[in-house]
Design an enzyme around this catalytic site. Structure first.
Site, PDB file in Angstrom:
ATOM      1  N   ASP A   1     145.926   0.355  68.535  1.00 20.18           N
ATOM      2  CA  ASP A   1     147.051   0.371  69.470  1.00 20.18           C
ATOM      3  C   ASP A   1     146.850   1.367  70.601  1.00 20.18           C
ATOM      4  O   ASP A   1     146.492   2.520  70.361  1.00 20.18           O
ATOM      5  CB  ASP A   1     148.326   0.728  68.683  1.00 20.18           C
ATOM      6  CG  ASP A   1     149.545   0.770  69.579  1.00 20.18           C
ATOM      7  OD1 ASP A   1     149.958  -0.298  70.046  1.00 20.18           O
ATOM      8  OD2 ASP A   1     150.070   1.873  69.813  1.00 20.18           O
TER       9      ASP A   1
ATOM     10  N   GLU B   1     143.574  -2.951  71.499  1.00 20.45           N
ATOM     11  CA  GLU B   1     144.734  -3.327  72.310  1.00 20.45           C
ATOM     12  C   GLU B   1     144.650  -2.520  73.598  1.00 20.45           C
ATOM     13  O   GLU B   1     145.101  -1.376  73.673  1.00 20.45           O
ATOM     14  CB  GLU B   1     146.045  -3.036  71.578  1.00 20.45           C
ATOM     15  CG  GLU B   1     147.241  -3.641  72.292  1.00 20.45           C
ATOM     16  CD  GLU B   1     148.174  -2.630  72.957  1.00 20.45           C
ATOM     17  OE1 GLU B   1     149.003  -3.056  73.770  1.00 20.45           O
ATOM     18  OE2 GLU B   1     148.083  -1.421  72.670  1.00 20.45           O
TER      19      GLU B   1
HETATM   20  C1  GLC Z   1     151.285  -0.842  72.400  1.00 21.04           C
HETATM   21  C2  GLC Z   1     152.351  -1.682  71.713  1.00 21.04           C
HETATM   22  C3  GLC Z   1     153.684  -1.397  72.338  1.00 21.04           C
HETATM   23  C4  GLC Z   1     153.987   0.071  72.188  1.00 21.04           C
HETATM   24  C5  GLC Z   1     152.846   0.941  72.715  1.00 21.04           C
HETATM   25  C6  GLC Z   1     152.981   2.356  72.269  1.00 21.04           C
HETATM   26  O1  GLC Z   1     151.134  -1.172  73.721  1.00 21.04           O
HETATM   27  O2  GLC Z   1     152.013  -3.029  71.797  1.00 21.04           O
HETATM   28  O3  GLC Z   1     154.698  -2.168  71.747  1.00 21.04           O
HETATM   29  O4  GLC Z   1     155.158   0.361  72.881  1.00 21.04           O
HETATM   30  O5  GLC Z   1     151.591   0.513  72.257  1.00 21.04           O
HETATM   31  O6  GLC Z   1     152.617   2.484  70.913  1.00 21.04           O
END
Ligand code: GLC
Length: 640
Positions: free
Chosen positions: A277, A319
């Site tokens: 993430d 991500e």
């Molecule tokens: C990622 C998640 C998002 C979250 C962010 C902070 O982008 O997909 O939902 O707000 O990380 O953890």
């Protein structure tokens, strides 16, 4: 450290090993030690000492790895393309919203199997802070499950059940920040110097102000600024996201070792894919936006090398919602080629699907795909249409200009269109994080509502309903058929779940309109998938059909590249996948009008009697509104 010393350290807690196991571990160390060490050396002056500690962490976790997972490791070594195969279909869901809790998820495995799912991403389920927690992305304890969802034993049991049914579990690894209530942060607040070193803490505004000059804001609306004053810390702490999400300091090797241990511990419970993430934010450098820094990739390489030695069944999914030229590094470029994450989100594909649905024009789409960097063949994209986050209108100014558009104007058009404000728009959505300083405006909304089902149902007009359903199926066909990776179905899209306006009733959600598209599963609606003529039946079976077609189409293996073809009709998207078993050409009609087949293009690709792999029939002579065809030239004897 050399191979022998490293091997000695990792095998120490394992006792006397049989010759085969010893040889297996030695082979892994020989293969990955160099990747580990060069990754560590790029970031830590004390790399040698860190490597020694890494070996210990690996050894301790290897000693705990259950036999069933050791067997999975072996399987994966023999099928390194397991996540690239055309039958890998993913599903994204919140455990509670999908099925109440983890046991509930297990009860719904037959539903997932019916759809053809082989990969399940369960949204954050580790213990978050109480109250607001960014949908679980503010973790207070990585080794405990949210109590309302179950226990760690339930998670382990669910992993086992899923694995037995051929479904891999993907979990979020929130590695850029922890909750202010996480024990590391608590210790830091109490003044523990060791744990203060896990965070970026500044005594005054001098450095924060200097950093702010080049930092963007992720949540300008509800969390402006990137630093938060904390009375207990007596300092400013780095908080890229919310004030209660504290960025951890990856330049401290203790942080690296903590996360490695955590990954291996969760992998031993049966987690197979880790969604890294917000990985883009994990390294900070003055004078930059503090995203996509080279050290991020060196660290991922080191982490992955260690995990390949300890648990080769595991894959990483980055991500990183960043520009294509930055994104590609998450799958590996230069020295890190093929050595970082196996998977990463294809944000551009998602944005371009929505863009072409709004404009009924595919030229920007074709242009963006043609300029998109090629990924390493051993990796895969996660392709998708919707997820739990907002849509950021990542249209590049260069691509827009190349097809005669203005980037800012097109982005404005898209945000207005998908809010439903643009004249003639079929969509219903909301603006997310409007930023007057940059003009940026992102969008919240569910697939069905953004694609026109909500307005069509309100109008009661059967033709509009038909078109909305066809639009949803077209959009799915594009990301399911794209072929360079795992398509991810977002929970509820297979049934056409609309925007959930009730999110405002929950005080913990009301200020974050991303909850508009995080509805609860409607199992009564799901039942209607069995009734012909219902919306649920059309969507569920339409999507299932696409997944079935994908699974039987070898051309959709992720190792092969997709090429977008220029052709004269601006309403058609034409994608080509060259393959030793014959070229596949996909044709998508992004308009509400019939369009002729692009004969010229098909002929050039050797397809003269187009046969559609979705419907398993000879292609029709023209394309209906929103039609999608996956075309091949059948061999002369007519066998595919
Ligand atoms: C990622 C998640 C998002 C979250 C962010 C902070 O982008 O997909 O939902 O707000 O990380 O953890």
């Amino acid at each position: 450290m050399d191979v022998a010393a490293f091997l000695k350290s990792i095998t120490q807690p394992l006792g006397q090993l049989e010759a085969y196991r010893q040889a297996d571990l030695q082979a892994r160390v020989e293969r990955y030690l160099n990747d580990l060490q060069s990754g560590l050396q790029a970031v830590y002056p004390q790399a040698e000492a860190v490597a020694e500690r890494v070996a210990q962490v690996i050894g301790q976790n290897l000693a705990q790895r259950p036999a069933e997972l050791l067997a999975l490791d072996l399987k994966r070594v023999h099928a390194p393309d397991w996540f690239q195969q055309p039958h890998m279909h993913g599903y994204i869901a919140y455990a509670d919203r999908f099925a109440g809790n983890l046991k509930g998820v297990a009860e719904h495995i037959p539903y997932l199997k019916e759809l053809g799912i082989r990969y399940l991403h369960l949204m954050p389920l580790l213990l978050p802070r109480e109250g607001e927690n960014d949908g679980g992305y503010a973790v207070a304890d990585y080794r405990r499950v949210r109590p309302d969802l179950g226990s760690m034993d339930d998670l382990e049991a669910l992993c086992t059940q899923l694995r037995q049914e051929g479904i891999s579990l993907c979990l979020d690894l929130v590695l850029n920040h922890v909750a202010r209530e996480h024990p590391w942060a608590e210790a830091a607040r109490k003044g523990d110097l060791h744990y203060r070193g896990y965070f970026y803490i500044f005594p005054d505004r001098t450095l924060p102000d200097a950093f702010e000059r080049s930092l963007p804001e992720v949540f300008p609306d509800f969390a402006p600024g990137n630093f938060t004053w904390d009375d207990e810390l007596k300092g400013w702490v780095w908080t890229t996201f919310h004030s209660w999400q504290w960025d951890v300091n990856w330049s401290n090797p203790e942080v690296f070792l903590e996360y490695l241990d955590l990954i291996l511990w969760l992998a031993n419970k049966g987690v197979e894919v880790f969604r890294l993430d917000a990985i883009a934010f994990t390294w900070k450098r003055m004078g930059t936006p503090c995203q996509n820094q080279p050290e991020v990739h060196a660290l991922t390489q080191a982490l992955r090398a260690a995990v390949r030695i300890a648990a080769p069944a595991v894959a990483f999914k980055a991500e990183a919602i960043v520009a294509p030229e930055d994104l590609i590094a998450y799958l590996g470029t230069g020295a890190h080629y093929g050595k970082v994450s196996e998977l990463a989100y294809h944000n551009t594909l998602m944005v371009q699907i929505w863009s072409s649905l709004a404009s009924r024009d595919t030229r920007l789409f074709t242009q963006a795909l043609r300029r998109f960097p090629q990924k390493p063949p051993s990796t895969a994209w996660a392709t998708y249409l919707r997820c739990h986050d907002d849509i950021g209108w990542a249209i590049s100014d260069t691509d827009a200009a190349a097809v005669g558009l203005s980037g800012p104007a097109h982005r404005r058009f898209l945000s207005e269109f998908y809010k439903g404000d643009f004249p003639g728009s079929f969509a219903r959505g909301m603006h997310f994080q409007e930023n007057p300083a940059t003009g940026d405006r992102r969008t919240s909304g569910s697939t069905a509502s953004l694609a026109g089902l909500e307005t069509a149902l309100a109008s009661g007009n059967p033709r509009l309903i038909h078109l909305a359903l066809e639009r949803i199926l077209l959009a799915h066909a594009v990301f399911i058929g794209y072929g360079e990776g795992i398509p991810l179905i977002y929970m509820g899209d297979e049934l056409g779940l609309l925007n959930d306006y009730d999110y405002v009733q929950d005080p913990a959600h009301k200020d974050d309109n991303r909850w508009l598209h995080r509805p609860k599963m409607d199992w009564a609606k799901a039942e209607k998938r069995h009734q012909e003529g219902t919306i649920e039946h059309r969507l569920f079976h339409g999507i299932k059909r696409l997944l079935e077609a994908r699974a039987r189409t070898p051309q959709l293996h992720a190792a092969f590249p997709t090429e977008a073809l220029w052709q004269p009709n601006p309403h058609l998207l034409v994608l080509k996948r060259a393959h030793p078993m014959g070229t596949l050409v996909q044709v998508y009609n992004f308009s509400e009008q019939d369009q002729p087949l692009p004969w010229e293009t098909l002929r050039t690709e050797g397809i003269v009697q187009p046969y559609d792999r979705i419907e398993e029939t000879i292609a029709p002579a023209y394309l209906r509104p929103y039609a999608r065809l996956w075309l091949v030239q059948p061999p002369l004897e007519g066998k595919l």
